[in-house]
Design a protein around this motif. Sequence first.
Motif, short mmCIF file in Angstrom:
data_model
loop_
_atom_site.label_atom_id
_atom_site.label_comp_id
_atom_site.label_asym_id
_atom_site.label_seq_id
_atom_site.Cartn_x
_atom_site.Cartn_y
_atom_site.Cartn_z
N PHE A 175 -22.69 0.08 65.79
CA PHE A 175 -22.85 -0.67 64.67
C PHE A 175 -24.06 -1.46 64.45
CE2 PHE A 175 -18.34 -1.20 65.97
CZ PHE A 175 -18.08 -0.36 65.08
N MET A 176 -24.79 -1.66 65.74
CA MET A 176 -26.21 -2.38 65.81
C MET A 176 -27.34 -1.43 65.40
SD MET A 176 -25.11 -5.50 66.69
CE MET A 176 -26.43 -6.34 67.66
N SER A 177 -27.08 -0.19 65.32
CA SER A 177 -28.29 0.55 65.20
C SER A 177 -28.32 0.54 63.69
CB SER A 177 -27.72 2.02 65.78
OG SER A 177 -27.73 2.09 67.24
N PHE A 178 -27.32 0.58 62.89
CA PHE A 178 -27.37 0.36 61.48
C PHE A 178 -28.37 -0.74 60.98
CE2 PHE A 178 -23.74 3.09 61.92
CZ PHE A 178 -24.08 4.42 61.13
N VAL A 179 -27.96 -1.93 61.77
CA VAL A 179 -28.63 -3.11 61.10
C VAL A 179 -30.24 -3.02 61.52
CG1 VAL A 179 -28.76 -5.50 61.84
CG2 VAL A 179 -26.49 -4.41 61.50
N LEU A 180 -30.38 -2.38 62.70
CA LEU A 180 -31.81 -2.13 63.33
C LEU A 180 -32.69 -1.18 62.37
CD1 LEU A 180 -33.94 -2.73 65.39
CD2 LEU A 180 -33.28 -0.75 66.60
N VAL A 181 -31.88 -0.12 61.96
CA VAL A 181 -32.48 0.66 60.82
C VAL A 181 -33.02 -0.11 59.77
CG1 VAL A 181 -32.34 2.68 59.46
CG2 VAL A 181 -31.67 2.76 61.83
N CYS A 182 -32.07 -0.92 59.15
CA CYS A 182 -32.44 -1.76 58.00
C CYS A 182 -33.42 -2.56 58.13
CB CYS A 182 -31.30 -2.63 57.75
SG CYS A 182 -29.92 -1.83 57.02
N LEU A 183 -33.80 -3.14 59.32
CA LEU A 183 -34.73 -4.05 59.66
C LEU A 183 -36.24 -3.35 59.62
CD1 LEU A 183 -36.03 -6.77 60.72
CD2 LEU A 183 -35.28 -6.22 62.84
N ILE A 184 -36.00 -2.17 60.44
CA ILE A 184 -37.19 -1.41 60.68
C ILE A 184 -37.68 -0.69 59.21
CG2 ILE A 184 -38.23 0.67 61.55
CD1 ILE A 184 -36.54 0.41 63.83
N LEU A 185 -36.90 -0.31 58.46
CA LEU A 185 -37.25 0.23 57.06
C LEU A 185 -37.63 -0.83 55.86
CD1 LEU A 185 -34.56 3.05 56.49
CD2 LEU A 185 -36.91 3.20 57.13
N GLY A 186 -36.89 -1.81 56.38
CA GLY A 186 -37.27 -3.03 55.39
C GLY A 186 -38.80 -3.65 55.65
N LEU A 187 -38.90 -3.84 56.88
CA LEU A 187 -40.32 -4.24 57.31
C LEU A 187 -41.26 -3.45 57.04
CD1 LEU A 187 -39.72 -5.83 60.96
CD2 LEU A 187 -40.21 -6.89 58.94
N ALA A 188 -41.25 -1.91 56.89
CA ALA A 188 -42.27 -1.02 56.61
C ALA A 188 -42.39 -1.09 55.17
CB ALA A 188 -41.44 0.41 56.95
N PHE A 189 -41.51 -1.43 54.44
CA PHE A 189 -41.79 -1.63 52.93
C PHE A 189 -42.37 -2.85 52.83
CE2 PHE A 189 -38.34 1.51 52.40
CZ PHE A 189 -38.95 2.30 51.34
N CYS A 190 -42.18 -3.94 53.34
CA CYS A 190 -42.76 -5.25 53.23
C CYS A 190 -44.27 -5.18 53.62
CB CYS A 190 -41.96 -6.21 54.05
SG CYS A 190 -40.34 -6.64 53.45
N ILE A 191 -44.53 -4.50 54.74
CA ILE A 191 -45.86 -4.29 55.18
C ILE A 191 -46.67 -3.53 54.19
CG2 ILE A 191 -47.31 -3.22 57.04
CD1 ILE A 191 -45.20 -3.93 58.94
N GLU A 192 -46.14 -2.67 53.70
CA GLU A 192 -46.73 -1.77 52.62
C GLU A 192 -46.84 -2.38 51.55
OE1 GLU A 192 -47.22 0.82 49.10
OE2 GLU A 192 -45.40 -0.28 49.41
N ARG A 193 -46.16 -3.07 50.77
CA ARG A 193 -46.48 -3.99 49.54
C ARG A 193 -47.37 -5.11 49.89
NH1 ARG A 193 -46.32 -2.35 45.33
NH2 ARG A 193 -47.04 -0.64 46.34
N ILE A 194 -47.37 -5.75 51.06
CA ILE A 194 -48.30 -6.77 51.39
C ILE A 194 -49.75 -6.18 51.47
CG2 ILE A 194 -49.15 -8.54 53.24
CD1 ILE A 194 -46.14 -8.90 53.73
N ILE A 195 -49.98 -5.01 51.89
CA ILE A 195 -51.27 -4.44 52.12
C ILE A 195 -51.76 -4.08 50.83
CG2 ILE A 195 -52.52 -2.67 52.94
CD1 ILE A 195 -50.85 -2.50 55.43
N THR A 196 -50.95 -3.47 50.00
CA THR A 196 -51.21 -2.99 48.62
C THR A 196 -51.56 -4.14 47.64
OG1 THR A 196 -49.64 -1.22 48.77
CG2 THR A 196 -50.39 -1.76 46.53
N LEU A 197 -50.77 -5.17 47.79
CA LEU A 197 -51.01 -6.66 46.85
C LEU A 197 -52.28 -7.23 47.35
CD1 LEU A 197 -47.38 -7.97 46.73
CD2 LEU A 197 -48.77 -6.67 44.84
N ASN A 198 -52.63 -7.39 48.81
CA ASN A 198 -53.87 -7.96 49.03
C ASN A 198 -55.17 -7.10 48.65
OD1 ASN A 198 -52.75 -10.21 50.51
ND2 ASN A 198 -52.40 -8.84 52.36
N ILE A 199 -54.81 -5.92 48.60
CA ILE A 199 -56.10 -4.83 47.99
C ILE A 199 -56.11 -4.98 46.58
CG2 ILE A 199 -56.61 -2.60 47.66
CD1 ILE A 199 -55.59 -1.68 50.37
#
Length: 279
Positions: free
Chosen positions: A85-109
């Motif tokens: 059960f915890m692996s699914f939650v961890l995957v959500c955290l990793i993918l969500g952080l990846a999208f967040c980091i990509e958006r933050i970098i793009t918006l700063n540019i």
Amino acid sequence: MRKLIALLLVLGLAVFSGNFVYAQDGDTDTTATEQMEDTTTAAEAEVDPIEPESPAVDAGEEEAGAEQSGYQVLKKYFIDGDWRFMSFVLVCLILGLAFCIERIITLNIATTNTDKLLARIDEHLKSGDVQGAMEVCKSTQGPTASILYEGLKNADDGAEAVEKAIVSYGSVQMGLLERGLVWISLFIAIAPMLGFMGTVIGMIQAFDRIEAVGDLSPSVVAGGIKVALLTTVFGLITAIILQIFYNYIVSKIDGIVNKMEDASIALVDIMASNNIFKQ
């Protein structure tokens, strides 16, 4: 491509931090072993056999428990919460952080100094150099410069055409700025749901054990209840972390949009004041 790079960056940081903690734990274990050996040798060399050795061993065990790292604690709770059960939650955290980091970098540019950009455009328009003003916008990164470029490109068709071009292209840029937010919202919503699903399944397992044993004792239901509680906690923590990043990204987008609107109005005024529109 940027999303893939961001995801690999997050995974690399996770692996690196894990290796660093493991190496640090290995050094700690080696040092603790050497200290235990020195303590044992010193105890054997003492003449008085009445001196007890158990307090030194207990103190060493307490120090080892106190030096347990945060990563080890998280790993322990992750295993106790059942990795299925915890692996699914961890995957959500990793993918969500990846999208967040990509958006933050793009918006700063995408953030542009609109005052400086409008001042450079005004300098060219005072001399009637519309092409030069377009080159200034083309050489500047960000959605604001792209919108101003579209407005200058329709300068020959009058003020109304410029405003329509700015509004139309502004909608396109808004869509580009908000790209990826729907996935972040999905992970924010689905992480607690996965945690609650683990909670329900853990409680079902606890009641199955009670039914099989026929006795309501803490040792029978402790495992199922631990799974139920830990999955919920990790799901909520994941949602909270992603929600903070999501709100920051939304506020960043709102700031860029406000600057785009102000710059668009200022561009029309500058073009009108310099008699750029054809009569």
